[in-house]
Design a protein around this motif. Structure first.
Motif, mmCIF file in Angstrom:
data_model
loop_
_atom_site.group_PDB
_atom_site.id
_atom_site.type_symbol
_atom_site.label_atom_id
_atom_site.label_comp_id
_atom_site.label_asym_id
_atom_site.label_seq_id
_atom_site.Cartn_x
_atom_site.Cartn_y
_atom_site.Cartn_z
ATOM 1 N N GLN A 44 0.848 -1.231 -0.139
ATOM 2 C CA GLN A 44 0.003 -0.098 0.070
ATOM 3 C C GLN A 44 0.957 1.293 -0.076
ATOM 4 N N GLU A 45 2.059 1.273 0.631
ATOM 5 C CA GLU A 45 3.011 2.309 0.537
ATOM 6 C C GLU A 45 3.380 2.701 -0.756
ATOM 7 N N LEU A 46 3.542 1.517 -1.496
ATOM 8 C CA LEU A 46 4.040 1.746 -2.807
ATOM 9 C C LEU A 46 3.151 2.324 -3.679
ATOM 10 N N VAL A 47 1.877 2.123 -3.704
ATOM 11 C CA VAL A 47 0.441 2.407 -4.130
ATOM 12 C C VAL A 47 0.335 3.924 -4.188
ATOM 13 N N GLU A 48 0.454 4.099 -2.868
ATOM 14 C CA GLU A 48 0.273 5.611 -2.691
ATOM 15 C C GLU A 48 1.399 6.562 -2.986
ATOM 16 N N VAL A 49 2.569 6.130 -2.794
ATOM 17 C CA VAL A 49 3.646 7.110 -3.277
ATOM 18 C C VAL A 49 3.971 7.007 -4.901
ATOM 19 N N ILE A 50 3.722 5.883 -5.612
ATOM 20 C CA ILE A 50 3.972 6.030 -6.989
ATOM 21 C C ILE A 50 2.924 6.786 -7.646
ATOM 22 N N GLU A 94 6.033 14.132 -18.079
ATOM 23 C CA GLU A 94 7.540 13.882 -18.160
ATOM 24 C C GLU A 94 7.515 12.746 -18.960
ATOM 25 N N LYS A 95 8.856 12.506 -19.365
ATOM 26 C CA LYS A 95 9.282 11.263 -20.379
ATOM 27 C C LYS A 95 8.687 10.137 -19.790
ATOM 28 N N ASP A 96 8.498 9.266 -20.645
ATOM 29 C CA ASP A 96 8.105 7.752 -20.372
ATOM 30 C C ASP A 96 6.834 7.550 -19.804
ATOM 31 N N PHE A 97 5.954 8.799 -19.625
ATOM 32 C CA PHE A 97 4.644 8.786 -19.173
ATOM 33 C C PHE A 97 3.846 7.886 -19.849
ATOM 34 N N LYS A 98 3.971 7.644 -21.289
ATOM 35 C CA LYS A 98 3.216 6.940 -21.672
ATOM 36 C C LYS A 98 3.340 5.268 -21.803
ATOM 37 N N ARG A 99 4.566 5.115 -21.252
ATOM 38 C CA ARG A 99 4.969 3.657 -21.054
ATOM 39 C C ARG A 99 4.295 3.054 -19.817
ATOM 40 N N ARG A 100 3.578 3.936 -18.767
ATOM 41 C CA ARG A 100 3.283 3.872 -17.489
ATOM 42 C C ARG A 100 2.039 2.937 -17.534
ATOM 43 N N ILE A 101 1.871 1.915 -16.658
ATOM 44 C CA ILE A 101 0.738 1.270 -16.844
ATOM 45 C C ILE A 101 -0.117 1.613 -15.439
ATOM 46 N N ASP A 102 -1.413 0.974 -15.129
ATOM 47 C CA ASP A 102 -2.204 1.113 -14.256
ATOM 48 C C ASP A 102 -1.349 0.940 -12.798
ATOM 49 N N ASP A 113 2.255 -4.529 -8.609
ATOM 50 C CA ASP A 113 2.170 -6.073 -8.587
ATOM 51 C C ASP A 113 3.586 -6.601 -9.223
ATOM 52 N N GLU A 114 4.013 -5.864 -10.280
ATOM 53 C CA GLU A 114 5.070 -6.159 -10.836
ATOM 54 C C GLU A 114 6.335 -5.865 -9.930
ATOM 55 N N ILE A 115 6.262 -4.907 -9.357
ATOM 56 C CA ILE A 115 7.499 -4.348 -8.407
ATOM 57 C C ILE A 115 7.460 -5.187 -7.372
ATOM 58 N N MET A 116 6.469 -5.866 -6.648
ATOM 59 C CA MET A 116 6.360 -6.801 -5.781
ATOM 60 C C MET A 116 6.997 -8.211 -6.112
ATOM 61 N N GLU A 117 6.408 -8.656 -7.412
ATOM 62 C CA GLU A 117 6.983 -9.740 -7.801
ATOM 63 C C GLU A 117 8.857 -9.667 -8.131
ATOM 64 N N LYS A 118 9.066 -8.715 -8.458
ATOM 65 C CA LYS A 118 10.571 -8.661 -8.862
ATOM 66 C C LYS A 118 11.482 -8.140 -7.843
ATOM 67 N N PHE A 119 11.083 -7.406 -6.812
ATOM 68 C CA PHE A 119 11.557 -6.844 -5.704
ATOM 69 C C PHE A 119 11.742 -7.759 -4.557
ATOM 70 N N ASP A 120 10.454 -8.253 -4.201
ATOM 71 C CA ASP A 120 10.599 -9.233 -3.037
ATOM 72 C C ASP A 120 11.045 -10.588 -3.082
ATOM 73 N N SER A 121 12.363 -10.660 -2.997
ATOM 74 C CA SER A 121 13.134 -11.920 -3.441
ATOM 75 C C SER A 121 12.663 -12.939 -2.363
ATOM 76 N N ASP A 122 12.471 -12.650 -1.099
ATOM 77 C CA ASP A 122 12.005 -13.624 -0.362
ATOM 78 C C ASP A 122 10.608 -13.974 -0.083
ATOM 79 N N LYS A 123 9.951 -13.383 -0.824
ATOM 80 C CA LYS A 123 8.263 -13.457 -0.759
ATOM 81 C C LYS A 123 7.592 -13.371 0.278
ATOM 82 N N ASN A 124 8.142 -12.325 1.351
ATOM 83 C CA ASN A 124 7.397 -12.491 2.559
ATOM 84 C C ASN A 124 6.446 -11.281 2.730
#
Length: 208
Positions: free
Chosen positions: A142-148, A158-166, A172-183
């Motif tokens: 939820q912290e990710l959601v609010e700050v992002i 700004e640049k890359d805005f068109k590449r941004r997704i919901d 969900d993509e960040i959690m999948e790739k960053f949360d390496s120990d899946k806790n």
């Protein structure tokens, strides 16, 4: 206010912001030697440049204490087409270390470093603090959601805005790739490594 590039303190995440922002005088218009030494150690500027920044800061804030409204005005000048309120509310809270509702010159210099630093690792260390809203040492979904969302609002044109997704899909993509120990949350090293290993994601969550 001119906009020279700033660098973050190298070990910003590991030190209390209070160590950087101790006030050695009741008069906030005076730049003390201790404050100058702090900025000499933690930014690329020499003494003359620091004094120049300070003069310009006082031109905008004669009493040496910047309000959240004034900080929002500054960011609005950097991002004239963006919505700055939520982002500035968050970054102001990070740097108003004494809860006074104002930030001083040193706090101000650090607050704008997140968008100005050229050192990605330093930039990411501050970004972690920005995302860790409850100061728990971990980032929750939820912290990710609010700050992002606030960063999206800030940099909407700004640049890359068109590449941004919901936002939720992106988180969900960040959690999948960053949360390496899946806790279910992201720790400091996971955040740093995740951004370094996934630069295309890092570019979209760190404001420029």
């Amino acid at each position: 206010m001119h906009k020279k590039s700033l660098h973050l303190p190298k070990k910003l995440f590991h030190k209390s912001m209070n160590n950087f922002c101790k006030r050695n005088s009741e008069d906030n218009t005076i730049l003390t030697e201790d404050q100058i030494q702090t900025l000499l150690k933690n930014t690329p500027f020499d003494r003359d440049e620091i004094n120049e920044w300070h003069r310009e800061f006082l031109n905008d804030v004669p009493n040496g204490r910047m309000s959240k409204y004034k900080l929002t005005q500054f960011y609005q000048s950097l991002y004239p087409n963006g919505k700055c309120e939520k982002f500035c509310k968050r970054i102001f809270k990070v740097y108003d270390t004494d809860g006074s509702g104002k930030i001083d010159f040193v706090e101000y210099m650090l607050s704008i470093s997140i968008t100005a630093s050229n050192d990605m690792k330093q930039k990411l260390s501050l970004a972690f603090k920005l995302f860790d809203k409850d100061n728990s040492g971990t980032i929750e979904r939820q912290e990710l959601v609010e700050v992002i969302q606030s960063i999206y609002d800030l940099t909407i044109h700004e640049k890359d805005f068109k590449r941004r997704i919901d936002v939720n899909e992106f988180v969900d993509e960040i959690m999948e790739k960053f949360d390496s120990d899946k806790n279910g949350h992201i720790e400091t090293e996971e955040f740093l490594n995740g951004c370094i290993e996934n630069p295309s994601l890092a570019e979209l969550i760190i404001p420029y």
